[in-house]
Enzyme design. Structure first.
Site, PDB file in Angstrom:
ATOM      1  N   ARG A   1       0.842  -1.205   0.000  1.00 38.89           N
ATOM      2  CA  ARG A   1       0.000   0.000   0.000  1.00 38.89           C
ATOM      3  C   ARG A   1       0.874   1.250   0.000  1.00 38.89           C
ATOM      4  NH1 ARG A   1      -3.225  -2.717   4.620  1.00 38.89           N
ATOM      5  NH2 ARG A   1      -4.858  -3.816   3.489  1.00 38.89           N
TER       6      ARG A   1
ATOM      7  N   ASP B   1     -16.074  -3.525  -4.332  1.00 41.75           N
ATOM      8  CA  ASP B   1     -16.044  -4.846  -3.696  1.00 41.75           C
ATOM      9  C   ASP B   1     -17.445  -5.428  -3.758  1.00 41.75           C
ATOM     10  OD1 ASP B   1     -13.876  -6.279  -1.578  1.00 41.75           O
ATOM     11  OD2 ASP B   1     -15.959  -6.927  -1.339  1.00 41.75           O
ATOM     12  N   SER B   2     -17.533  -6.764  -3.859  1.00 42.96           N
ATOM     13  CA  SER B   2     -18.865  -7.363  -3.928  1.00 42.96           C
ATOM     14  C   SER B   2     -19.552  -7.359  -2.562  1.00 42.96           C
ATOM     15  CB  SER B   2     -18.771  -8.800  -4.462  1.00 42.96           C
ATOM     16  OG  SER B   2     -17.887  -9.541  -3.663  1.00 42.96           O
TER      17      SER B   2
ATOM     18  N   ALA C   1     -20.606  -1.257  -4.379  1.00 41.55           N
ATOM     19  CA  ALA C   1     -20.754  -2.673  -4.024  1.00 41.55           C
ATOM     20  C   ALA C   1     -21.135  -3.409  -5.305  1.00 41.55           C
ATOM     21  CB  ALA C   1     -21.827  -2.831  -2.958  1.00 41.55           C
TER      22      ALA C   1
ATOM     23  N   ASP D   1      -6.761  -7.175  -6.342  1.00 40.74           N
ATOM     24  CA  ASP D   1      -6.352  -7.987  -5.180  1.00 40.74           C
ATOM     25  C   ASP D   1      -7.477  -8.948  -4.801  1.00 40.74           C
ATOM     26  OD1 ASP D   1      -4.937  -8.959  -3.017  1.00 40.74           O
ATOM     27  OD2 ASP D   1      -5.469  -7.304  -1.688  1.00 40.74           O
TER      28      ASP D   1
ATOM     29  N   CYS E   1      -3.144 -14.303  -3.840  1.00 39.95           N
ATOM     30  CA  CYS E   1      -2.817 -14.748  -2.476  1.00 39.95           C
ATOM     31  C   CYS E   1      -3.104 -16.236  -2.327  1.00 39.95           C
ATOM     32  CB  CYS E   1      -3.595 -13.936  -1.441  1.00 39.95           C
ATOM     33  SG  CYS E   1      -5.367 -14.062  -1.617  1.00 39.95           S
TER      34      CYS E   1
ATOM     35  N   PHE F   1     -11.675  -5.193  -5.676  1.00 42.92           N
ATOM     36  CA  PHE F   1     -11.579  -6.096  -4.514  1.00 42.92           C
ATOM     37  C   PHE F   1     -11.004  -5.285  -3.335  1.00 42.92           C
ATOM     38  CE2 PHE F   1     -10.768  -8.388  -8.465  1.00 42.92           C
ATOM     39  CZ  PHE F   1     -11.700  -9.407  -8.427  1.00 42.92           C
TER      40      PHE F   1
HETATM   41  N1  SAH Z   1      -7.249  -5.355  -1.103  1.00 41.23           N
HETATM   42  C1  SAH Z   1      -7.943  -5.585   0.137  1.00 41.23           C
HETATM   43  C2  SAH Z   1      -8.130  -7.057   0.432  1.00 41.23           C
HETATM   44  C3  SAH Z   1      -8.901  -7.813  -0.600  1.00 41.23           C
HETATM   45  S1  SAH Z   1      -9.559  -9.318  -0.047  1.00 41.23           S
HETATM   46  C4  SAH Z   1      -7.224  -4.867   1.264  1.00 41.23           C
HETATM   47  O1  SAH Z   1      -6.139  -4.311   1.026  1.00 41.23           O
HETATM   48  O2  SAH Z   1      -7.731  -4.848   2.367  1.00 41.23           O
HETATM   49  C5  SAH Z   1     -10.585  -9.797  -1.352  1.00 41.23           C
HETATM   50  C6  SAH Z   1     -11.891  -9.048  -1.444  1.00 41.23           C
HETATM   51  O3  SAH Z   1     -12.524  -9.426  -2.647  1.00 41.23           O
HETATM   52  C7  SAH Z   1     -12.890  -9.319  -0.347  1.00 41.23           C
HETATM   53  O4  SAH Z   1     -13.212  -8.117   0.291  1.00 41.23           O
HETATM   54  C8  SAH Z   1     -14.135  -9.881  -1.063  1.00 41.23           C
HETATM   55  O5  SAH Z   1     -15.366  -9.396  -0.516  1.00 41.23           O
HETATM   56  C9  SAH Z   1     -13.936  -9.363  -2.450  1.00 41.23           C
HETATM   57  N2  SAH Z   1     -14.551 -10.118  -3.552  1.00 41.23           N
HETATM   58  C10 SAH Z   1     -14.653 -11.446  -3.720  1.00 41.23           C
HETATM   59  N3  SAH Z   1     -15.196 -11.747  -4.909  1.00 41.23           N
HETATM   60  C11 SAH Z   1     -15.448 -10.558  -5.534  1.00 41.23           C
HETATM   61  C12 SAH Z   1     -15.986 -10.187  -6.808  1.00 41.23           C
HETATM   62  N4  SAH Z   1     -16.371 -11.109  -7.693  1.00 41.23           N
HETATM   63  N5  SAH Z   1     -16.069  -8.873  -7.122  1.00 41.23           N
HETATM   64  C13 SAH Z   1     -15.684  -7.927  -6.243  1.00 41.23           C
HETATM   65  N6  SAH Z   1     -15.163  -8.232  -5.023  1.00 41.23           N
HETATM   66  C14 SAH Z   1     -15.037  -9.516  -4.677  1.00 41.23           C
END
Ligand code: SAH
Length: 397
Positions: free
Chosen positions: A215, A253-254, A280, A301, A341, A231
């Site tokens: 970050r 994010d979803s 969302a 991510d 990850c 994400f």
């Molecule tokens: N980058 C973030 C961590 C990401 S974790 C940080 O720095 O804190 C992965 C995230 O992806 C989760 O919050 C999850 O809700 C989201 N996610 C999972 N599938 C998804 C999709 N199809 N579209 C958008 N978000 C999604």
């Protein structure tokens, strides 16, 4: 005192343990006592009867997670020693200071404690057991934590394992406090930025501590850029991009709950912030409808696409598809932070998936940085599987 139960391996199955790899696979086990329960502490010996290690027995493809390669008792003192080593290392690395009170205190095998994760958020430790053995040791771990960390630094200990154990742990979120809890302040400071941490209901231990250094790098590249954080979870990268002088930041994010907290986190640091908008939505769908060349710094991510070896091929296809969609949309001169990850996917496999996406996109792509997890997520040199986070920073012409 009853003797420690013993597991005998098949001939020649002692080699990885002799190289200090901390897992015994079930196929290596020749004999085990009938009464053995998941979570029991066992001694592992070779076919010839030579001592190899002591660890937690579990049911599944990994039969034992080795806690020690010395013939020692696993008790509160053992945990105290391992926790003390882990804590001293974080202090020595300067990770706990007034501008940063967020760090991982225990990273499983990387800290000699397979099956255990502990993240620190200010004066709260969030403990997560990934094995029945660690679940059963939770009170010993609490005692050990209290001995190792000064009382003013450790006021709350929250046990968050309802989603990580092989059985349904009978712990409601509110009952998770092993210590304190009444006025637990659910905020943490990371590199001088404030974050609301939802350890009761959030994902993992409430925050993704592993992206701290990445970050910071993103912040240094954000000035005047239009940032898209896909994400985003609770907006970690978004908050850094705003501090870094981004022209605009869109967080996607979803999870509606995560997006709400992302907005709160922006507000917590900057008050009303017209440069930020959060959605969302499904990230794939969002990318599909995104107008080309409207974003010049993008973060991908996603959650682990492969949770086990059988899912690797599908996951690689998923990474390829996602990165292709991003490369097709990012503006010329744009920078893409792309991560995986998935523990079972290697650095090389991930890079190949991104390479395939780049080839199809027809864009010129240069690798600027190769990223990984930070120093409070150490990798046990004998357990390369512990290196789970891979990232590439790409310059896209
Ligand atoms: N980058 C973030 C961590 C990401 S974790 C940080 O720095 O804190 C992965 C995230 O992806 C989760 O919050 C999850 O809700 C989201 N996610 C999972 N599938 C998804 C999709 N199809 N579209 C958008 N978000 C999604």
């Amino acid at each position: 005192m009853t003797a420690m139960p013993q597991i005998i391996l098949h001939p020649k199955k002692d080699e990885s343990l002799k190289r200090f790899h901390p897992w015994v696979f079930s196929g290596a086990v020749a004999q085990k006592p009938d009464h053995l329960r998941e979570g029991d502490i066992v001694r592992v010996v070779s076919h010839e009867g030579a001592f190899l290690g002591v660890g937690h027995f579990q049911i599944g493809s990994i039969a034992v997670r080795i806690l020690s390669f010395s013939d020692e008792t696993i008790d509160a003192r053992f945990f105290e020693k391992r926790l003390s080593d882990a804590y001293s290392m974080r202090l020595a690395l300067g990770l706990v200071n007034p501008s940063n009170n967020t760090c991982r205190l225990v990273h499983g095998e990387g800290d000699g404690l397979p099956g255990l994760i502990i993240d620190m958020y200010g004066n709260t430790a969030v403990v997560q057991a990934h094995s029945v053995g660690m679940h059963e040791a939770r009170w010993q771990l609490l005692d050990a934590l209290r001995k190792v960390i000064p009382a003013d630094t450790l006021q709350n200990v929250y046990y968050k394992s309802e989603g990580t154990l092989p059985f349904k742990a009978d712990i409601s979120p509110e009952d998770g406090y092993l210590l304190g809890g009444k006025n637990a302040d659910a905020f943490a400071v990371e590199n001088g930025l404030k974050f609301h941490i939802d350890w009761l209901k959030g994902q993992k231990t409430g925050f993704f501590v592993d992206q701290r250094n990445n970050r910071r790098l993103l912040e240094s590249l954000s000035s005047n850029r239009r940032v898209l954080n896909l994400f985003c979870y609770t907006g970690g990268f978004s908050v850094y991009a705003l501090r870094g002088g981004a022209q605009s930041v869109h967080s996607v994010d979803s999870s509606a709950k995560a997006v709400m907290i992302a907005e709160e986190n922006v507000k917590l640091n900057f008050g009303e912030e017209p440069r930020h908008a959060a959605y969302a939505e499904d990230a794939f769908r969002y990318l599909k409808q995104l107008a080309p060349a409207t974003c010049d710094l993008m973060i991908l991510d996603p959650p682990a696409f492969a949770k086990h070896r059988g899912a690797i091929n599908n996951a690689l296809q998923g990474y390829k598809k996602l990165n292709l969609a991003a490369l097709q949309k990012i503006a010329p001169g744009g920078i893409l932070f792309t991560f995986s990850c998935s523990q079972v996917i290697s650095k090389e496999q991930f890079r190949l998936a991104v390479f395939s996406a780049a080839a199809i996109s027809g864009r010129q792509v240069k690798i600027l940085h190769q990223l990984t997890q930070p120093e409070d997520h150490p990798v046990n040199i004998f357990h390369p599987e512990g290196e789970y986070l891979k990232g590439l920073v790409l310059y896209v012409e």
